[in-house]
Design a protein around this motif. Structure first.
Motif, PDB file in Angstrom:
ATOM      1  N   PHE A 216       0.838  -1.189   0.000  1.00 54.97           N
ATOM      2  CA  PHE A 216       0.000   0.000   0.000  1.00 54.97           C
ATOM      3  C   PHE A 216       0.874   1.241   0.000  1.00 54.97           C
ATOM      4  O   PHE A 216       2.045   1.203   0.425  1.00 54.97           O
ATOM      5  N   SER A 217       0.327   2.335  -0.485  1.00 56.50           N
ATOM      6  CA  SER A 217       1.093   3.586  -0.603  1.00 56.50           C
ATOM      7  C   SER A 217       0.378   4.770   0.026  1.00 56.50           C
ATOM      8  O   SER A 217       0.828   5.894  -0.095  1.00 56.50           O
ATOM      9  N   ASP A 727       5.769  11.314   2.035  1.00 59.06           N
ATOM     10  CA  ASP A 727       6.874  11.988   2.716  1.00 59.06           C
ATOM     11  C   ASP A 727       8.036  11.054   3.011  1.00 59.06           C
ATOM     12  O   ASP A 727       9.191  11.431   2.933  1.00 59.06           O
ATOM     13  N   ARG A 728       7.747   9.813   3.363  1.00 61.90           N
ATOM     14  CA  ARG A 728       8.789   8.820   3.625  1.00 61.90           C
ATOM     15  C   ARG A 728       8.152   7.462   3.843  1.00 61.90           C
ATOM     16  O   ARG A 728       6.935   7.324   3.870  1.00 61.90           O
TER      17      ARG A 728
END
Length: 989
Positions: A216-217, A727-728
């Motif tokens: 998932f992202s 963001d990370r």
């Protein structure tokens, strides 16, 4: 010693040059001397910490780690006591040895013995830490900023700030605790809802296995993951980016950040280290938005304490000089006498430097107390030279003869003061650690004053202007009053002695009324706020309560800074150990979900008022027990304060130990003067527990061991993957289920492939919750009870409690009183030994000097005369007798003998010239009256500022000043009246 003044008078220029060189050397020595709050106390105690985050059962920690370490320590010679704590994820053992133990060698033996023990795999090697005051932080530095993530602040602290600080000479860090907070980064946390999981028939194993198989992202993608055809993850769980539970927090003035605890090496100067740290921090270039803030600086308190004592000493010096001027009405003689005080102190500092002493509140307190004594020798010399000058003699003859007459007396008096301090170096306990540097400093300054009085002062007396001369010019109004009183006492000798004896016995009767205590409370403007949450509360829950407490602090208290530290369920594995939190685990806390906020208040605030203001609002914080304490109250709660009552219960039978403990707690609750009762005894809460029915489980086609494993895993946070968000990349954790009630288990589903209702294959029973921590005392199961004594005499309360405990049957349970009671007994015993030993030494010293057992005995009569005023002054001011007051009595023994020595030495000289006993006493009293009054009053007025106490370190010598002033007042008056009467009884015509 009479040749020394003659030599200095004949070579005055050389005397002045040598004196100037010594002053220059003394100033240089003062500049290079260390400045500390207290002397370097080598407290012979060690704490052995063994983290073992993989072992969560305290019973297992006890068996596999604590007991082997105890066995390694118990064989070390001279072990005084040993206590231990076995908690989930941590073992802590504290070993205490007698004062005087070689601390470095003992620590080496402990480390060697432990290294030979086989500890379980996964246990981090034990860390042996000294409990010395040298390990206490000199500074606490906060690192953070608005919007700055604590993990980022930690990286900067580790890579930028810490390397620069480690270059500072004399700096040290608490082992493994250089940086507080920021150990973890934020994570994607999936928090399942047990009720919703039951409603949708989703098991914990199913949820975690599905997440492990997905990629998932975004948070939305995670929430949309299907757990079954009609159930998505968001239907049974919430998804957030947050810090995980079970990790420590650190907040500075309400903002998240990290802290750096800075200690110093034993040979370093605390003030210099603090100044260098400040300078280093100013020159470190930090990334934008990040800043450092000094939360705590011990050097400021050190400077304040030393500055306060210095002010009191200077004010005392001014008052003493004023007394001299009022007696002599000769400005130059007064200035010469005044000059001797700083010169004696300067020379004393040089001698202190050569002896390796540092400047702290005890050594400076000794100098402040000595101000009244260092002037005595000069007063006697100047007054006698002045008397000879008034007779019309030329300077050289008056100076040499006047100095020679009193050289023996002041040398004897100084020797007496030094002799009474000798027994201090043969005692034990904390009394030796406190008073040995005090005694050395006092002896060095007194020796310096003697040297100044016999060398520089006679040489300076050439500048005295005496005006009219004449033999009878010394008599005035106080001579006439004294003359009538002396004649009456010589005519009514028996009545004088009997009345004195009755008054002395009456003064002893005030001791039970005033009571006893150990040491005066010397507190900084600091409050400690404890936030205690129910067992199992997460770090986020702890942080929420801390933030609420910080809001109350900000809105209601006069606070300059505040520092919060705390943790959730696994504090031991979180890597944050503070003195009070570790003390709380040892002595009273029955939860690992807690935080402490240290509040640094404005200077001069009323601690009790600020504490009460916070506690009145603390009840508004729901779900936590939040309480503010002063430092003294916190130490009392740990059984280590000057007003603490600590009771240790130990025995083989756990239930019997707890039963006796509950009876003692009930006793303390009804005892007047006992407050703040805490203990390690707690009622175990009922805890729901599923007991698997193997036959039924197999009938449903599930493996009982797999179900039991799933039940264990579902209580812990599970790492299930990684989420590459914009963001990370974040770690993704499924938060463990917090199941406590029966109904929660009954509705729970288990099994990865085909979820089955847990109630169908298990019986849900209730069992007592396991202990949070298991405590030992000298290898036996133990519990600790702590309380504070307030509003009543500590000695009386302790005696009352001891008597009541004896009435409680406790066969098989050892009850040991500790805290202030143990310290009082030990240190009062040592100080009484010092007082008695000093009396014996003084008597034999007097006998050796005067070669007369009878005259030595007469001089020793000054001691009971001094005790009259000492005890009456404490009684009038309603101050109990403490260790510092007893030290004042030791000093009195030497001070008051000076008057008797000066008087009787001159009486003996007059008798050798052919005077009768009666005439010698009258003439000796008349001639010696003024120097005796001058020395007594200068000492009393010099100590007067110290008797009022004040802020910072001044309070440490308050009792001593009161005792000396009161004792000197009565002894001076009675010595001039009673000792001549006693002398007349013994020496007949």
């Amino acid at each position: 010693m009479g040749y020394l003044p003659k030599l200095c008078i004949q070579h005055r220029i050389v005397t002045f040059v040598v004196s100037a060189l010594l002053i220059i050397a003394s100033v240089g020595a003062m500049i290079h001397m260390k400045m500390e709050l207290l002397p370097s106390l080598s407290y012979p105690a060690y704490i052995i910490i063994t983290p073992c985050s993989h072992i969560t059962n305290p019973l297992e920690v006890e068996e596999k780690i604590t007991i082997p370490i105890e066995q390694s320590v118990v064989s070390i010679p001279n072990l005084h006591s040993m206590m231990s704590l076995s908690a989930g994820g941590m073992s802590a053992v504290m070993a205490e040895f007698p004062f005087g133990t070689d601390t470095e060698k003992t620590q080496e033996i402990i480390e060697q013995n432990i290294a030979q023990r086989q500890l379980p795999l996964g246990a981090i090697p034990p860390v042996v830490m000294s409990a010395s005051l040298e390990m206490m932080p000199v500074m606490d530095v906060g690192v953070g900023g608005k919007g700055i993530e604590p993990d980022y602040a930690r990286k900067v602290a580790e890579k930028v700030i810490l390397p620069e600080l480690k270059k500072v000479e004399g700096i040290s860090f608490f082992p493994g605790q250089e940086i507080m907070g920021g150990e973890v980064t934020r994570q994607v946390i999936v928090s399942p809802d047990p009720q919703k999981m039951s409603q949708h028939k989703v098991s914990f194993a199913k949820l975690t296995s599905v997440l492990e198989e997905q990629e998932f992202s975004s948070l939305e993608e995670i929430g949309a993951i299907p757990l079954s055809p009609d159930v998505m993850l968001t239907d049974v769980a919430s998804i957030n980016i947050d810090y995980p539970g079970g990790n420590p927090i650190a907040q500075f003035n309400g903002e998240p950040g990290v802290g750096i605890m800075i200690s110093k090496t034993p040979d370093a100067n605390a003030v210099e280290v603090a100044d260098k740290v400040k300078s280093t921090l100013e020159h470190i270039a930090l990334p934008p938005g990040l800043e450092t803030d000094i939360i705590f600086d011990q050097s400021e308190y050190i400077k304040g304490s030393i500055g306060e004592l210095a002010k009191q000493a200077i004010l005392g010096m001014i008052l003493a000089i004023l007394v001299i001027f009022l007696f002599l009405f000769v400005l130059r003689a007064s200035l010469i006498t005044a000059l001797s005080i700083p010169l004696s102190i300067f020379l004393g500092f040089l001698l202190m430097y050569l002896c390796g002493l540092n400047i702290n509140i005890l050594t400076l307190g000794a100098i402040a107390v000595a101000v009244g004594k260092v002037i005595d020798n000069t007063v006697v010399v100047v007054e006698n030279i002045y008397r000879h000058l008034k007779m019309g003699k030329p300077f050289s003859e008056a100076a040499i003869e006047g100095s020679r007459e009193v050289a023996g007396a002041i040398t004897s008096a100084t020797l007496v003061m030094v002799v009474i301090l000798v027994p201090i170096f043969f005692i034990g306990g904390i009394a030796y650690e406190i008073f040995s540097p005090f005694a050395i400093t006092l002896a060095l300054v007194l020796f310096a004053s003697l040297v100044i009085a016999l060398t520089l002062v006679p040489a300076l007396c050439n500048f005295i202007s005496v005006g009219k001369t004449g033999e009878g010019s010394t008599d005035n109004w106080y001579h006439r009053i004294y003359g009538r009183a002396l004649h009456w006492s010589l005519d009514h000798r028996r009545a004088t002695l009997i009345t004195t004896m009755v008054v002395f016995l009456g003064s002893l009767g005030t001791i039970p009324i005033t009571g006893t205590y150990l040491l005066p409370e010397m507190e900084q403007e600091i409050l400690i706020v404890d936030s205690v949450l129910p067992l199992g509360s997460s770090t986020r829950e702890v942080a929420d309560k801390v933030s609420r407490a910080e809001e109350i602090i900000k809105e209601n208290l006069r606070a300059e800074d505040y520092l919060s530290m705390g943790a959730g369920v696994d504090v031991a594995g979180g890597g944050i150990i503070s003195f009070t939190s570790l003390g709380g685990l040892f002595f009273g806390a029955n939860t690992t979900s807690f935080a402490e906020t240290i509040v640094f208040l404005e200077k001069g605030v009323n601690l009790e008022e600020e504490r009460d203001k916070f506690n009145q609002r603390a009840g508004e914080i729901e779900g936590a027990e939040v309480t503010a304490y002063t430092q003294e109250e916190m130490m009392n709660n740990m059984g280590m304060g000057t007003s603490s009552l600590a009771i240790t219960l130990s025995g083989k039978d756990k239930e019997e130990v707890e039963g006796v403990g509950k009876e003692i707690i009930g006793l303390l609750e009804t005892t007047e003067g006992i407050t703040g009762i805490s203990s390690t005894i707690y009622e175990p809460l009922p805890q729901a527990f599923p007991q698997i029915d193997y036959e039924r489980a197999q009938a449903y086609g599930v493996s009982p061991p797999e179900v039991e494993e799933e039940l264990c895993l579902m209580r812990e946070d599970q790492l299930v993957g990684f989420a590459p968000l914009p963001d990370r990349e974040y770690e993704v954790y499924v938060k463990g289920l917090d199941l406590k009630e029966k109904e929660e288990f009954k509705g729970l589903y288990v099994g990865k492939e085909t979820p089955i209702l847990l109630a169908d294959i298990a019986e849900i029973i209730e069992i007592p919750s396991p202990p949070l921590g298991i405590r030992h005392y000298n290898q036996a199961r133990a519990h600790f009870i702590n309380a504070t004594i307030a509003g009543r005499d500590k000695g009386k309360v302790i005696s009352e409690v001891e008597s009541d405990i004896e009435l409680i049957p406790h066969t098989g349970v050892e009850v040991e009183m500790g805290g202030v009671e143990e310290l009082m007994q030990e240190n009062f015993r040592w100080m009484l030994i010092v007082i008695v030993a000093a009396v014996i030494l003084l008597y034999f010293t007097m006998t050796a000097i005067f070669r007369s057992f009878i005259n030595s005995g007469l001089i020793m009569l000054s001691l009971p005369l001094a005790l009259i005023g000492a005890f009456l002054s404490l009684f009038i001011l309603q101050r109990p007798v403490g260790v510092v007051g007893l030290m004042g009595i030791v000093m009195l023994e030497g001070i008051v003998l000076t008057n008797a020595i000066v008087l009787l030495v001159f009486v003996e000289q007059l008798r050798k010239k052919g005077m009768s006993v009666n005439d010698a006493l009258v003439e000796g009293g008349r001639v010696r009256l003024r120097p005796i009054l001058m020395t007594a009053l200068t000492t009393m007025f010099a100590l007067l500022p110290l008797s009022f106490g004040g802020a910072y370190g001044g309070v440490i010598v308050t009792d001593m000043a009161i005792v000396v002033i009161g004792g000197l007042l009565t002894s001076t008056i009675l010595t001039l009246i009673v000792i001549p009467a006693a002398y007349r009884v013994v020496h007949r015509e």
